[in-house]
Design a protein around this motif. Structure first.
Motif, PDB file in Angstrom:
ATOM      1  N   TYR A  47       0.614  -1.142   0.149  1.00  0.00           N
ATOM      2  CA  TYR A  47      -0.086   0.051  -0.037  1.00  0.00           C
ATOM      3  C   TYR A  47       0.806   1.386  -0.098  1.00  0.00           C
ATOM      4  O   TYR A  47       0.307   2.362  -0.382  1.00  0.00           O
ATOM      5  N   TRP A  48       2.179   1.516   0.121  1.00  0.00           N
ATOM      6  CA  TRP A  48       2.876   2.499   0.673  1.00  0.00           C
ATOM      7  C   TRP A  48       3.929   2.595  -0.277  1.00  0.00           C
ATOM      8  O   TRP A  48       4.759   3.250  -0.206  1.00  0.00           O
ATOM      9  N   VAL A  53       1.341   3.992  -4.715  1.00  0.00           N
ATOM     10  CA  VAL A  53       1.504   5.319  -4.491  1.00  0.00           C
ATOM     11  C   VAL A  53       2.651   5.996  -5.517  1.00  0.00           C
ATOM     12  O   VAL A  53       3.539   5.265  -5.725  1.00  0.00           O
ATOM     13  N   ALA A 129      -5.948   6.068   4.154  1.00  0.00           N
ATOM     14  CA  ALA A 129      -5.124   6.985   3.400  1.00  0.00           C
ATOM     15  C   ALA A 129      -4.827   8.571   3.797  1.00  0.00           C
ATOM     16  O   ALA A 129      -3.729   8.968   3.804  1.00  0.00           O
ATOM     17  N   HIS A 133      -1.471   9.897   4.745  1.00  0.00           N
ATOM     18  CA  HIS A 133      -0.819  10.983   3.891  1.00  0.00           C
ATOM     19  C   HIS A 133      -0.469  12.413   4.665  1.00  0.00           C
ATOM     20  O   HIS A 133       0.379  12.996   4.449  1.00  0.00           O
ATOM     21  N   HIS A 136       2.544  11.808   6.599  1.00  0.00           N
ATOM     22  CA  HIS A 136       3.715  12.000   5.582  1.00  0.00           C
ATOM     23  C   HIS A 136       4.029  13.130   5.257  1.00  0.00           C
ATOM     24  O   HIS A 136       4.925  13.770   5.229  1.00  0.00           O
TER      25      HIS A 136
END
Length: 147
Positions: A47-48, A53, A129, A133, A136
């Protein structure tokens, strides 16, 4: 004479209101069981990192989310997908302690040495998400200059 009993009842009522809803937590985990439970490494890769992404998230952030969000929610994060809605699917406000957002900010500061408490607003995230995000983005923002 009745005041100690009232205090006890009020304390228990408050505790129940601020505690995770274990029935809801069990229901959400039951719903998640139809999915494979990924290890933190598998979850990170699936997923990351690209192509999921555009740019890979730091592994430390993925591990933080995997471990800490499980601790706050009691949910099997290895089964959670980025597209899962925090409220509609995961019932995050119900399955977590009332102060999970405060605890997340404290833990984020402890792990990454960044205080995000002024920017963090759990009501602004629709999906899992969105939350990841946001975290992040906090890691990649330039440090403000000090005079």
């Amino acid at each position: 004479m009745w005041q100690p009993l009232r205090n006890l009842v009020n304390s228990l009522t408050t505790y129940m209101a601020l505690s995770p809803d274990m029935v809801t937590r069990q229901r959400v985990n039951q719903w998640l069981r139809s999915r494979p439970c990924l290890t933190s490494t598998e979850w990170f890769i699936r997923y990351w990192t690209p192509p999921a992404v555009p740019r890979a998230l730091p592994r430390a952030l993925s591990d933080f989310a995997y471990e800490q969000l499980h601790a706050y929610s009691g949910l099997d994060i290895g089964r959670v997908r980025p597209s899962d809605h925090l409220i509609d699917d995961l019932a995050f406000p119900a399955v977590c302690w009332f102060d999970w957002g405060i605890t997340l900010c404290e833990d984020f500061d402890e792990i990454f040495a960044l205080d995000i408490s002024e920017q963090f607003d759990e009501t602004q995230f629709t999906t899992f998400a969105d939350l990841i995000h946001f975290l992040h983005q906090q890691l990649t923002l330039p440090e403000p200059e000090t005079p």
